[in-house]
Design a protein around this motif. Structure first.
Motif: not given
Length: 143
Positions: A129-134, A136-137, A142-143
């Motif tokens: 997932w992180e390779k494909k979409y990066g 998460p910030d 927190h929003h």
């Protein structure tokens, strides 16, 4: 169930009308030989108009067919048991995978190989997932 979002072609609309008309006949005629006779007559009506090349005429035929189907629809249409509206729809609920995350450690200890493999696959999925979409910030979480 996925909601169709693209443009539906005329031929797809005709096929849908034909199938719904057949299901309507099936609801009206429970004796198989009578249903088959009516189905052949219905197919003949569709075959007579399959070579209509004028889009306006073809659309008029489609609208007339939709109107006729609406006017002749069965008051209690047949539903497949596991389809929405059927007598067994969602009778057997399959629990989602995340339920296993809430098992007690003693329960998980009974299946050590399975849960070890499951944790490894979860890590592989997160990496994919992180390779494909990066990643998460953190500010957005927190929003």
């Amino acid at each position: 169930m996925a909601v169709p979002t693209g443009i539906v072609t005329h031929s797809r609309k005709v096929c849908s009308l034909y199938k719904r008309a057949l299901r309507n006949l099936e609801a009206w005629y429970d004796r198989r030989h009578i249903f088959r006779y009516r189905a052949v007559l219905l197919r003949q009506r569709f075959e007579e108009n399959k070579n209509v090349n004028d889009p306006v005429k073809a659309n008029e035929l489609l609208l007339a067919g939709e109107k006729e189907l609406f006017e002749t629809q069965h008051f209690q249409p047949k539903k497949f048991a596991n389809s929405p509206g059927g007598c067994a729809f969602e009778r057997e609920v399959i629990p989602p995978d995340w339920v296993l995350d809430y098992w007690h450690p003693l329960e998980k200890a009974q299946y050590p190989e399975y849960f070890a493999r499951r944790e490894q696959r979860k890590k592989e999925f997160v990496a994919w997932w992180e390779k494909k979409y990066g990643k998460p910030d953190p500010k957005d979480l927190h929003h």
